[in-house]
Design a protein around this motif. Structure first.
Motif, PDB file in Angstrom:
ATOM      1  N   LYS A 150     -31.566 -14.145  10.299  1.00 17.71           N
ATOM      2  CA  LYS A 150     -31.391 -15.116  11.380  1.00 17.71           C
ATOM      3  C   LYS A 150     -31.974 -16.438  10.903  1.00 17.71           C
ATOM      4  O   LYS A 150     -33.126 -16.500  10.491  1.00 17.71           O
ATOM      5  CB  LYS A 150     -32.117 -14.626  12.626  1.00 17.71           C
ATOM      6  N   LYS A 151     -31.175 -17.488  10.924  1.00 18.09           N
ATOM      7  CA  LYS A 151     -31.627 -18.790  10.439  1.00 18.09           C
ATOM      8  C   LYS A 151     -31.169 -19.874  11.402  1.00 18.09           C
ATOM      9  O   LYS A 151     -30.016 -19.912  11.817  1.00 18.09           O
ATOM     10  CB  LYS A 151     -31.097 -19.057   9.024  1.00 18.09           C
ATOM     11  N   LYS A 152     -32.081 -20.743  11.747  1.00 22.93           N
ATOM     12  CA  LYS A 152     -31.773 -21.788  12.710  1.00 22.93           C
ATOM     13  C   LYS A 152     -32.637 -22.999  12.410  1.00 22.93           C
ATOM     14  O   LYS A 152     -33.593 -22.931  11.628  1.00 22.93           O
ATOM     15  CB  LYS A 152     -32.032 -21.301  14.134  1.00 22.93           C
ATOM     16  N   VAL A 153     -32.314 -24.103  13.053  1.00 25.76           N
ATOM     17  CA  VAL A 153     -33.133 -25.304  12.950  1.00 25.76           C
ATOM     18  C   VAL A 153     -33.380 -25.856  14.346  1.00 25.76           C
ATOM     19  O   VAL A 153     -32.711 -25.494  15.317  1.00 25.76           O
ATOM     20  CB  VAL A 153     -32.478 -26.391  12.063  1.00 25.76           C
ATOM     21  N   SER A 154     -34.362 -26.728  14.440  1.00 29.69           N
ATOM     22  CA  SER A 154     -34.667 -27.404  15.691  1.00 29.69           C
ATOM     23  C   SER A 154     -34.934 -28.866  15.398  1.00 29.69           C
ATOM     24  O   SER A 154     -35.225 -29.254  14.257  1.00 29.69           O
ATOM     25  CB  SER A 154     -35.879 -26.761  16.376  1.00 29.69           C
ATOM     26  N   ALA A 155     -34.848 -29.681  16.431  1.00 31.45           N
ATOM     27  CA  ALA A 155     -35.095 -31.118  16.285  1.00 31.45           C
ATOM     28  C   ALA A 155     -35.831 -31.617  17.520  1.00 31.45           C
ATOM     29  O   ALA A 155     -35.524 -31.223  18.648  1.00 31.45           O
ATOM     30  CB  ALA A 155     -33.787 -31.876  16.113  1.00 31.45           C
ATOM     31  N   THR A 156     -36.809 -32.486  17.307  1.00 30.04           N
ATOM     32  CA  THR A 156     -37.572 -33.081  18.399  1.00 30.04           C
ATOM     33  C   THR A 156     -37.003 -34.467  18.698  1.00 30.04           C
ATOM     34  O   THR A 156     -36.781 -35.264  17.788  1.00 30.04           O
ATOM     35  CB  THR A 156     -39.062 -33.189  18.033  1.00 30.04           C
ATOM     36  N   ILE A 157     -36.778 -34.726  19.978  1.00 29.63           N
ATOM     37  CA  ILE A 157     -36.140 -35.976  20.392  1.00 29.63           C
ATOM     38  C   ILE A 157     -37.164 -36.934  21.002  1.00 29.63           C
ATOM     39  O   ILE A 157     -37.813 -36.625  22.012  1.00 29.63           O
ATOM     40  CB  ILE A 157     -35.008 -35.700  21.404  1.00 29.63           C
ATOM     41  N   PHE A 158     -37.317 -38.081  20.353  1.00 29.76           N
ATOM     42  CA  PHE A 158     -38.076 -39.202  20.902  1.00 29.76           C
ATOM     43  C   PHE A 158     -37.081 -40.307  21.271  1.00 29.76           C
ATOM     44  O   PHE A 158     -35.873 -40.187  21.027  1.00 29.76           O
ATOM     45  CB  PHE A 158     -39.078 -39.729  19.868  1.00 29.76           C
ATOM     46  N   ASN A 159     -37.592 -41.381  21.842  1.00 31.09           N
ATOM     47  CA  ASN A 159     -36.709 -42.483  22.223  1.00 31.09           C
ATOM     48  C   ASN A 159     -35.973 -43.051  21.017  1.00 31.09           C
ATOM     49  O   ASN A 159     -34.797 -43.428  21.115  1.00 31.09           O
ATOM     50  CB  ASN A 159     -37.526 -43.588  22.908  1.00 31.09           C
ATOM     51  N   GLU A 160     -36.646 -43.102  19.858  1.00 32.55           N
ATOM     52  CA  GLU A 160     -36.013 -43.651  18.655  1.00 32.55           C
ATOM     53  C   GLU A 160     -34.811 -42.812  18.228  1.00 32.55           C
ATOM     54  O   GLU A 160     -33.803 -43.349  17.743  1.00 32.55           O
ATOM     55  CB  GLU A 160     -37.042 -43.729  17.518  1.00 32.55           C
ATOM     56  N   HIS A 161     -34.893 -41.500  18.408  1.00 38.58           N
ATOM     57  CA  HIS A 161     -33.751 -40.638  18.100  1.00 38.58           C
ATOM     58  C   HIS A 161     -32.628 -40.857  19.116  1.00 38.58           C
ATOM     59  O   HIS A 161     -31.450 -40.926  18.758  1.00 38.58           O
ATOM     60  CB  HIS A 161     -34.171 -39.165  18.119  1.00 38.58           C
ATOM     61  N   PHE A 162     -33.004 -40.953  20.388  1.00 42.46           N
ATOM     62  CA  PHE A 162     -32.031 -41.118  21.470  1.00 42.46           C
ATOM     63  C   PHE A 162     -31.167 -42.367  21.257  1.00 42.46           C
ATOM     64  O   PHE A 162     -29.990 -42.383  21.639  1.00 42.46           O
ATOM     65  CB  PHE A 162     -32.789 -41.204  22.799  1.00 42.46           C
TER      66      PHE A 162
END
Length: 572
Positions: free
Chosen positions: A163-175
């Protein structure tokens, strides 16, 4: 036996210097007297001796892949063997037994690929989206870019069935780059071995970002959620956007704990124990040291420190009336203390998600809030105690009507699950909410006090036990467009059948086959519901609703004795 989720940090070292790392400059391995395996083995044995069993052991950091090949393999093999040796006990308690799991930045996993393949290690990697910002924010300690090597390492996993996955954290700069985020999600799904249906967004908050990144406000969070749905609903990533992408706020996660100090623990190699990755390194979220403190001391400290963290910021009046408090539990205590806020920093996003996924709104939020406060803010609970008696209130109407007294009688029905007995109340009369765990192998019986079949009934032999089964998933019903639990099945068992089994003044009827027969229609995510009354009392309830407007308003939701439950298939 108490079961916990254990995060283990075998090293604080890291080969990257992410601009918003919550560990700041502490990502280096300090000289210590214990090896990674020694501490984990010692902790697990000490927990077990203290009546505590980890049902899940996940590896976190620092960065796990900076371990030597030997240490990495030793720890992974230990976890693999632990799961195999304790499979039956963990499964019987209702927990799924997985594979050894690591949280990683993916930069150095290539040196451990043989161990990952041998033990089918489950991997959760971290990326920044859009990928252009990953190049800026996630660099090595020497300032080099990391994305190309990370994508090469992801390619190494293509032929490994883990099982392999990724995640990403969203800040205003990403938005601000939301269009590029969308394109990069499609790219990763199309061009790599990652199934982006199994992917997680996390919402960043203002902490340890050194002014580089800024939290996305609640309006932006909701817009981000809606934009993802507009883009991906009905596509080959529909399962993801309606499932794992925002799963952080669903009941399976720590956001659904009254007191997360009762379940989640992070252990470092030196033996220090903290709340989780957010509280790691912070004294106010440190529970002790496994080498120095007893298990009892660690558990008590955990519960008290989380309770203190919630009480430091108080309780928001809006939460007392919120129909989703039973899911949210007011949010993460660490983040609440960072913001000096008495509610979740993702409150509006969570409400949007609960409505989008048809989580049923609580019909009695004041009782839920009171019960929550009794546990988490006992000094405030009396201020929120629901008013229970007044003229033409439900209690007043019941007191004046003998037939209603039988409908709401708390001694009329007892549910028996796996030999344990649970007296049932009307959901309208409860001051707290109890969710039963019913396993597919359990015998389930309902005990009906004999008098209830004869109560206020002109022809008792025409009377029947009336059972109504509802799924925890919701549907919009009728002209009024009310969101209510889905009706699955009803069961009527007449008095002469019930007379086949009498015990101590009760009729006893076996519901095991009834529940099993409808198991595929029960919710896997939300608590299901089962109600009990008699056909004659049920008929009288609706007559009373028709004739008395006060009663109709007070008992607009099903008033019969009930039990909420999770139905767990194949675990025993």
């Amino acid at each position: 036996m108490k079961f916990i989720h254990l995060l283990y940090v075998p090293t604080l070292a890291c080969d990257m210097a992410c601009r918003y790392c919550y560990l700041e400059d502490n990502t280096k391995d300090r000289m210590q007297q214990y090896t990674p395996l020694e501490t984990l083995d010692f902790a697990v044995k000490k927990f077990r001796e203290g009546g505590v069993m980890p049902f899940n052991i996940s590896l976190h950091g620092g960065e796990v892949s900076t371990l030597s090949r030997e240490d990495f393999r030793y720890v992974i093999k230990y976890i693999n063997d632990y799961y195999e040796e304790n499979y039956d006990e963990i499964s019987a308690a209702g927990f799924r037994v997985g594979r050894p799991h690591i949280k990683t930045n993916l930069y150095s996993i290539n040196k451990h690929i043989d161990t990952i393949r041998e033990f089918n290690v489950s991997i959760s990697g971290s990326l920044d989206l859009p990928l252009s910002l990953h190049q800026d924010y996630r660099v090595t300690k020497g300032g080099s870019k990391t994305l190309d090597k990370i994508l090469q390492n992801v390619a190494l996993l293509r032929d490994i069935p883990n099982k392999k996955k990724v995640s990403a954290t969203i800040f205003n700069e990403h938005f601000q780059h939301i269009d590029q985020i969308i394109e990069d999600i499609k790219f990763l799904h199309r061009e790599t071995c990652l199934d982006m249906n199994d992917f997680n967004f996390m919402i960043g908050f203002d902490y340890n970002s050194n002014g580089v990144l800024h939290a996305l406000d609640e309006g932006g969070q909701v817009e981000f959620f809606r934009r993802m749905h507009r883009e991906f609903d009905g596509t080959d990533l529909d399962k993801g956007v309606n499932g794992a992408w925002f799963a952080e706020f669903t009941p399976d996660y720590c956001t659904n704990c009254d007191n997360c100090g009762e379940k989640f623990f992070l252990l470092e190699k030196n033996g220090d124990i903290y709340s989780c990755v957010r509280g790691q390194g912070h004294e106010e979220f440190k529970y002790g040291n496994i080498y120095e403190n007893s298990v009892e001391e660690i558990l008590q400290t955990a519960e008290i420190k989380i309770l203190t963290a919630h009480n430091n910021v108080g309780f928001n009046d809006e939460c007392a009336a919120c129909q989703y408090l039973y899911l949210c539990k007011t949010g993460c205590p660490f983040v609440k203390n960072v913001y000096h806020s008495d509610k979740s920093y993702t409150c509006l996003l969570q409400k949007e998600l609960y409505k989008n996924r048809n989580f049923c709104p609580d019909d009695n939020p004041s009782a839920t809030a009171y019960n929550y406060l009794l546990k988490m803010h006992p000094n405030l609970a009396t201020d929120f105690k629901p008013t229970v008696y007044q003229e033409n209130s439900l209690l007043d109407l019941i007191a004046k009507d003998p037939k209603l007294r039988y409908i709401y009688d708390p001694d009329a029905f007892i549910l028996e699950v796996g030999g344990e007995r649970y007296p049932l109340q009307s959901q309208l009369m409860k001051n707290n909410r109890q969710i039963l765990q019913i396993f597919s192998g359990f015998d389930v019986k309902i005990r009906v006090r004999k008098e209830v079949l004869e109560a206020e009934s002109e022809y008792p032999q025409n009377n029947a036990l009336f059972v109504q089964l509802l799924s925890g998933d919701c549907h919009v019903y009728g002209d009024e467009q009310r969101l209510k639990q889905k009706h699955v099945a009803t069961l009527q068992v007449y008095k002469f059948v019930l007379e086949d089994c009498e015990e101590d003044g009760f009729y006893v009827y076996d519901l095991t086959a009834f529940l099993s027969g409808f198991k595929k229609y029960l919710s896997k995510e939300n608590p299901n519901n089962i109600f009990f009354t008699t056909t004659h009392l049920r008929d009288y309830h609706y007559v009373k609703q028709k004739n008395n407007a006060y009663y109709h308003i007070a008992a607009i939701n099903l008033p019969f004795q009930n039990a909420e439950f999770n139905y767990l298939e194949g675990l025993i």
